[in-house]
Design an enzyme around this catalytic site. Structure first.
Site, PDB file in Angstrom:
ATOM      1  N   ARG A 147       0.860  -1.183   0.000  1.00  0.00           N
ATOM      2  CA  ARG A 147       0.000   0.000   0.000  1.00  0.00           C
ATOM      3  C   ARG A 147       0.895   1.232   0.000  1.00  0.00           C
ATOM      4  O   ARG A 147       1.909   1.250   0.708  1.00  0.00           O
ATOM      5  CB  ARG A 147      -0.867  -0.046   1.263  1.00  0.00           C
ATOM      6  CG  ARG A 147      -1.747   1.152   1.449  1.00  0.00           C
ATOM      7  CD  ARG A 147      -2.480   1.068   2.787  1.00  0.00           C
ATOM      8  NE  ARG A 147      -2.080   2.178   3.629  1.00  0.00           N
ATOM      9  CZ  ARG A 147      -2.753   2.581   4.711  1.00  0.00           C
ATOM     10  NH1 ARG A 147      -3.835   1.946   5.107  1.00  0.00           N
ATOM     11  NH2 ARG A 147      -2.338   3.610   5.406  1.00  0.00           N
ATOM     12  N   TYR A 159      -2.558  11.939   6.964  1.00  0.00           N
ATOM     13  CA  TYR A 159      -2.831  10.730   7.724  1.00  0.00           C
ATOM     14  C   TYR A 159      -2.338   9.517   6.953  1.00  0.00           C
ATOM     15  O   TYR A 159      -2.477   9.440   5.753  1.00  0.00           O
ATOM     16  CB  TYR A 159      -4.327  10.594   8.002  1.00  0.00           C
ATOM     17  CG  TYR A 159      -4.602   9.329   8.740  1.00  0.00           C
ATOM     18  CD1 TYR A 159      -4.307   9.257  10.095  1.00  0.00           C
ATOM     19  CD2 TYR A 159      -5.066   8.200   8.092  1.00  0.00           C
ATOM     20  CE1 TYR A 159      -4.492   8.085  10.787  1.00  0.00           C
ATOM     21  CE2 TYR A 159      -5.255   7.022   8.779  1.00  0.00           C
ATOM     22  CZ  TYR A 159      -4.968   6.969  10.118  1.00  0.00           C
ATOM     23  OH  TYR A 159      -5.147   5.806  10.787  1.00  0.00           O
ATOM     24  N   ASP A 209      -5.150   3.804   0.439  1.00  0.00           N
ATOM     25  CA  ASP A 209      -6.238   4.066   1.388  1.00  0.00           C
ATOM     26  C   ASP A 209      -6.604   5.548   1.323  1.00  0.00           C
ATOM     27  O   ASP A 209      -5.746   6.408   1.533  1.00  0.00           O
ATOM     28  CB  ASP A 209      -5.755   3.702   2.804  1.00  0.00           C
ATOM     29  CG  ASP A 209      -6.886   3.625   3.805  1.00  0.00           C
ATOM     30  OD1 ASP A 209      -7.991   4.097   3.496  1.00  0.00           O
ATOM     31  OD2 ASP A 209      -6.651   3.084   4.906  1.00  0.00           O
ATOM     32  N   HIS A 211      -9.000   6.817   3.246  1.00  0.00           N
ATOM     33  CA  HIS A 211      -9.427   7.175   4.614  1.00  0.00           C
ATOM     34  C   HIS A 211     -10.700   8.009   4.656  1.00  0.00           C
ATOM     35  O   HIS A 211     -10.795   8.969   5.417  1.00  0.00           O
ATOM     36  CB  HIS A 211      -8.309   7.907   5.357  1.00  0.00           C
ATOM     37  CG  HIS A 211      -7.181   7.010   5.730  1.00  0.00           C
ATOM     38  ND1 HIS A 211      -7.330   5.959   6.596  1.00  0.00           N
ATOM     39  CD2 HIS A 211      -5.890   6.993   5.339  1.00  0.00           C
ATOM     40  CE1 HIS A 211      -6.183   5.338   6.723  1.00  0.00           C
ATOM     41  NE2 HIS A 211      -5.297   5.937   5.965  1.00  0.00           N
ATOM     42  N   GLU A 235      -9.102   2.032  -1.092  1.00  0.00           N
ATOM     43  CA  GLU A 235      -9.796   1.740   0.174  1.00  0.00           C
ATOM     44  C   GLU A 235     -10.560   2.939   0.714  1.00  0.00           C
ATOM     45  O   GLU A 235     -10.062   4.071   0.640  1.00  0.00           O
ATOM     46  CB  GLU A 235      -8.727   1.299   1.171  1.00  0.00           C
ATOM     47  CG  GLU A 235      -9.246   0.927   2.531  1.00  0.00           C
ATOM     48  CD  GLU A 235      -8.097   0.495   3.434  1.00  0.00           C
ATOM     49  OE1 GLU A 235      -7.085  -0.034   2.935  1.00  0.00           O
ATOM     50  OE2 GLU A 235      -8.215   0.704   4.649  1.00  0.00           O
ATOM     51  N   GLU A 261     -13.376  -1.344   7.446  1.00  0.00           N
ATOM     52  CA  GLU A 261     -12.650  -1.439   8.713  1.00  0.00           C
ATOM     53  C   GLU A 261     -13.391  -0.756   9.860  1.00  0.00           C
ATOM     54  O   GLU A 261     -13.110  -1.031  11.013  1.00  0.00           O
ATOM     55  CB  GLU A 261     -11.223  -0.891   8.569  1.00  0.00           C
ATOM     56  CG  GLU A 261     -11.170   0.575   8.218  1.00  0.00           C
ATOM     57  CD  GLU A 261      -9.755   1.118   8.154  1.00  0.00           C
ATOM     58  OE1 GLU A 261      -8.965   0.581   7.363  1.00  0.00           O
ATOM     59  OE2 GLU A 261      -9.448   2.057   8.886  1.00  0.00           O
ATOM     60  N   ARG A 282     -13.591  -5.251   4.449  1.00  0.00           N
ATOM     61  CA  ARG A 282     -12.407  -5.090   5.297  1.00  0.00           C
ATOM     62  C   ARG A 282     -12.628  -5.332   6.784  1.00  0.00           C
ATOM     63  O   ARG A 282     -11.730  -5.111   7.591  1.00  0.00           O
ATOM     64  CB  ARG A 282     -11.868  -3.663   5.122  1.00  0.00           C
ATOM     65  CG  ARG A 282     -11.402  -3.349   3.727  1.00  0.00           C
ATOM     66  CD  ARG A 282      -9.920  -3.235   3.597  1.00  0.00           C
ATOM     67  NE  ARG A 282      -9.307  -2.365   4.565  1.00  0.00           N
ATOM     68  CZ  ARG A 282      -8.183  -2.676   5.226  1.00  0.00           C
ATOM     69  NH1 ARG A 282      -7.587  -3.812   5.017  1.00  0.00           N
ATOM     70  NH2 ARG A 282      -7.668  -1.815   6.092  1.00  0.00           N
ATOM     71  N   GLU A 338      -4.154  -7.418   5.531  1.00  0.00           N
ATOM     72  CA  GLU A 338      -3.256  -6.307   5.859  1.00  0.00           C
ATOM     73  C   GLU A 338      -2.318  -6.741   6.986  1.00  0.00           C
ATOM     74  O   GLU A 338      -2.745  -7.392   7.941  1.00  0.00           O
ATOM     75  CB  GLU A 338      -4.076  -5.085   6.316  1.00  0.00           C
ATOM     76  CG  GLU A 338      -3.220  -3.870   6.636  1.00  0.00           C
ATOM     77  CD  GLU A 338      -4.046  -2.675   7.112  1.00  0.00           C
ATOM     78  OE1 GLU A 338      -5.209  -2.872   7.518  1.00  0.00           O
ATOM     79  OE2 GLU A 338      -3.526  -1.551   7.073  1.00  0.00           O
ATOM     80  N   TRP A 401     -12.914  11.165   8.408  1.00  0.00           N
ATOM     81  CA  TRP A 401     -11.786  10.293   8.382  1.00  0.00           C
ATOM     82  C   TRP A 401     -11.572   9.823   6.988  1.00  0.00           C
ATOM     83  O   TRP A 401     -12.496   9.470   6.305  1.00  0.00           O
ATOM     84  CB  TRP A 401     -12.096   9.103   9.288  1.00  0.00           C
ATOM     85  CG  TRP A 401     -11.386   9.348  10.514  1.00  0.00           C
ATOM     86  CD1 TRP A 401     -11.878   9.939  11.639  1.00  0.00           C
ATOM     87  CD2 TRP A 401     -10.031   9.038  10.732  1.00  0.00           C
ATOM     88  NE1 TRP A 401     -10.885  10.024  12.544  1.00  0.00           N
ATOM     89  CE2 TRP A 401      -9.739   9.485  12.015  1.00  0.00           C
ATOM     90  CE3 TRP A 401      -9.031   8.448   9.955  1.00  0.00           C
ATOM     91  CZ2 TRP A 401      -8.467   9.344  12.552  1.00  0.00           C
ATOM     92  CZ3 TRP A 401      -7.785   8.323  10.490  1.00  0.00           C
ATOM     93  CH2 TRP A 401      -7.517   8.774  11.791  1.00  0.00           C
TER      94      TRP A 401
HETATM   95  C1  GCO Z   1      -5.695   0.859   7.742  1.00  0.00           C
HETATM   96  C2  GCO Z   1      -6.250   1.919   8.543  1.00  0.00           C
HETATM   97  C3  GCO Z   1      -5.718   2.199   9.872  1.00  0.00           C
HETATM   98  C4  GCO Z   1      -6.806   2.774  10.731  1.00  0.00           C
HETATM   99  C5  GCO Z   1      -6.577   2.537  12.159  1.00  0.00           C
HETATM  100  C6  GCO Z   1      -7.676   3.101  13.005  1.00  0.00           C
HETATM  101  O1  GCO Z   1      -6.168   0.701   6.639  1.00  0.00           O
HETATM  102  O2  GCO Z   1      -4.805   0.198   8.230  1.00  0.00           O
HETATM  103  O3  GCO Z   1      -7.039   2.832   7.916  1.00  0.00           O
HETATM  104  O4  GCO Z   1      -4.579   2.993   9.836  1.00  0.00           O
HETATM  105  O5  GCO Z   1      -7.048   4.092  10.452  1.00  0.00           O
HETATM  106  O6  GCO Z   1      -6.452   1.170  12.334  1.00  0.00           O
HETATM  107  O7  GCO Z   1      -7.621   2.610  14.278  1.00  0.00           O
HETATM  108 MG    MG Z   2      -7.812   1.853   6.174  1.00  0.00          MG
END
Ligand code: GCO
Ligand code: MG
Length: 401
Positions: A147, A159, A209, A211, A235, A261, A282, A338, A401
Site C-alpha cells: 500500500r 494521515y 487508502d 481514509h 480503500e 474497517e 475489510r 493487511e 476520516w
Molecule cells: C488501515 C487503517 C488504519 C486505521 C486505524 C484506526 O487501513 O490500516 O485505515 O490505519 O485508520 O487502524 O484505528
Molecule cells: Mg484503512
C-alpha cells in the site's frame, strides 16, 4: 467444560491493547482481542462490568449460543464497542475449543482453502521519492502487495504517512488536529501511482487508502483517473454510512473498492455487498464480532463475489492477527490480509506462533489461535491515553476520516 474465570488485561507495550482471557474449570485458557483504538477503556468496561460476570459458569463449548446471548440478549445491538467485546469473547472461545480439540482453529472452520495468505504492508513517505524508497524496502522483504501513501505538497501532514520510524495511527495525549484539502490531494496523488508503476512495473499488487476523505463524486474522479495503474484496491474512498453513495463511484470506475474497517456487523455492509458496490470487505475479527460473525459475513459476501480483506493495523493486537489468519486460510473468498507489523515491545508481550515469510502469512498448526500473552510483562506497560488525529478542512471545518 465451564468458564471459570474471565479477566480483562489492558496494557500498552508500544500502544494500547485490551485482551480478554478466559479460563475453563479444567484450566484451559483462551485469548480474545478487544482493542478499539482511542476507545479502549470503553470496551474494557463493557467486558468487565457487563459481560465477564455473565460468562462465568457458562459452557465454554457453546460458542454460537454465547454469541447469540451477547448479541440478541443485550437488547442494544451492533456498534464498535459492543461488537468488539463480543468479538473478544468469541475469539477466546474458539481458542479454547482448538486447544481442547488439539487442532488449529482453521481446521475447526473447515480446513485450509490455500497454502498461505497473501499480505500487504504500508510504504509511506513525505514525498514520492521517499515513498518509492520505502516501497523498494518492502519489496526486498518479500511483499507481493504494498500500500502506498505519501505527503501532499501544501499539506502539513497527511494521515497514514509515517513521521519517521514505524507508522502508528494514534499519538499519545489528546487528538492532534490535521488539515486536509481534497483538491490538493486529488491533483497530486495519481502521480504517486504513476511513479510506482514506472519504477516497479505491474508485477506487484498496489493498494491505496483514501481514509474516507472524499465525496462520492470526487472518489469517482480519482478511481477513473487511476484506472491505468491497476490498483488492487482503493480503500474507503468515502464514508460508508451512506451505502448507496457507492453507486455513484461504481458508475464511473473499474478501480476495485475495499470498505469495512469501521463496520461491525453484516447489516452495516449488507447493501454494499448485495448491490456489488464493493470488491473487498475489510471488517476483521475483533471489530466484526469474532469468527462466528465474520464467517457469516464471508459467506454472504461470497454470493456476490466480494472477497475478504481483513484490516490488520498495529492497533489490533497480535491475537486478532492470529484469528484473522485462521479465518483467511479457511475463507474460500479470501482476497488479501493487511499486515502493518507491530512494535517490538508488543511482540515481546504477545507470543505468536503465526509467521510472515516472503510475502505470505500462516497462522501455524499450534492448537487454538496460536497466540499467548506474557501477563507479567504486560503489567509493566500500563494504559496510556492515545488518540487518532482529527481532520479539518483548511478553513477549519471538521472533516471525515
Ligand atoms: C488501515 C487503517 C488504519 C486505521 C486505524 C484506526 O487501513 O490500516 O485505515 O490505519 O485508520 O487502524 O484505528
Ligand atoms: Mg484503512
Amino acid at each position: 467444560m465451564k468458564i471459570a474465570k474471565a479477566e480483562v488485561i489492558v496494557c500498552c507495550p508500544g500502544r494500547n491493547f485490551v485482551t480478554l482471557k478466559l479460563t475453563t474449570d479444567d484450566g484451559v485458557t483462551g485469548l480474545g482481542d478487544a482493542t478499539l483504538n482511542g476507545r479502549e477503556l470503553s470496551v474494557a468496561s463493557y467486558l468487565k462490568d457487563h459481560i465477564c460476570p455473565l460468562l462465568v459458569g457458562r459452557d465454554a463449548h457453546q460458542i454460537e449460543d454465547t454469541w447469540q446471548y451477547l448479541y440478541r440478549g443485550a437488547y442494544w445491538r451492533r456498534g464498535p464497542v459492543t461488537m468488539s467485546a463480543i468479538g473478544a469473547v468469541d475469539m477466546a472461545l474458539w481458542d479454547i475449543k482448538g486447544k481442547v480439540a488439539n487442532l488449529p482453529v482453521y481446521q475447526l472452520l473447515g480446513g485450509a482453502s490455500r497454502e498461505h495468505v497473501i499480505a500487504y504492508s504500508h510504504a509511506t513517505g513525505r514525498d514520492i521519492p521517499e515513498t518509492l524508497d520505502a516501497f523498494a524496502k518492502y519489496k526486498e522483504k518479500g511483499f507481493k502487495a504494498i500500500r502506498v501513501q505519501c505527503g501532499i505538497p501544501g499539506m502539513k501532514s497527511v494521515y497514514g504517512v509515517s513521521k519517521g520510524g514505524a507508522y502508528e495511527p494514534a499519538t499519545k495525549g489528546w487528538p492532534e488536529e490535521q488539515s486536509w484539502s481534497s483538491e490538493k490531494y486529488l491533483n497530486y496523488v495519481p502521480q504517486l501511482f504513476a511513479a510506482v508503476r514506472e519504477k516497479f512495473g505491474f508485477d506487484i499488487h498496489l493498494l491505496h487508502d483514501v481514509h474516507h476523505r472524499l465525496t462520492p463524486i470526487e472518489a469517482a474522479r480519482l478511481g477513473k483517473e487511476i484506472e491505468d495503474y491497476h490498483l488492487f484496491w482503493m480503500e474507503d474512498p468515502t464514508p460508508a454510512e451512506n451505502q448507496e453513495g457507492f453507486r455513484l463511484i461504481r458508475q464511473h470506475t473499474t478501480t476495485p473498492i475495499a470498505v469495512g474497517e469501521v463496520l461491525n456487523t453484516i447489516w452495516d455492509c449488507k447493501q454494499l455487498i448485495e448491490e456489488q458496490l464493493i470488491d473487498y470487505i475489510r471488517m476483521t475479527i475483533t471489530h466484526g464480532g469474532g469468527l462466528t460473525h465474520m464467517r457469516r459475513v464471508a459467506d454472504f459476501a461470497a454470493m456476490y463475489q466480494v472477497r475478504t480483506g481483513c484490516h490488520g493495523p498495529s492497533d489490533l493486537s497480535p491475537v486478532c492477527m492470529g484469528a484473522a489468519l485462521h479465518f483467511d486460510l479457511w475463507a474460500p473468498n479470501f482476497g488479501m490480509q493487511e499486515y502493518m507489523g507491530y512494535h517490538e515491545q508488543t511482540m515481546e508481550v504477545f507470543k505468536c506462533a503465526w509467521s510472515f515469510n516472503d510475502g505470505f502469512m500462516h497462522p501455524s498448526d499450534t492448537p487454538g489461535l496460536g497466540v499467548e500473552i506474557d501477563e507479567k510483562l504486560a503489567a509493566k506497560y500500563p494504559y496510556e491515553p492515545a488518540y487518532l488525529p482529527v481532520a479539518r478542512l483548511e478553513d477549519g471545518t471538521l472533516w471525515n476520516w
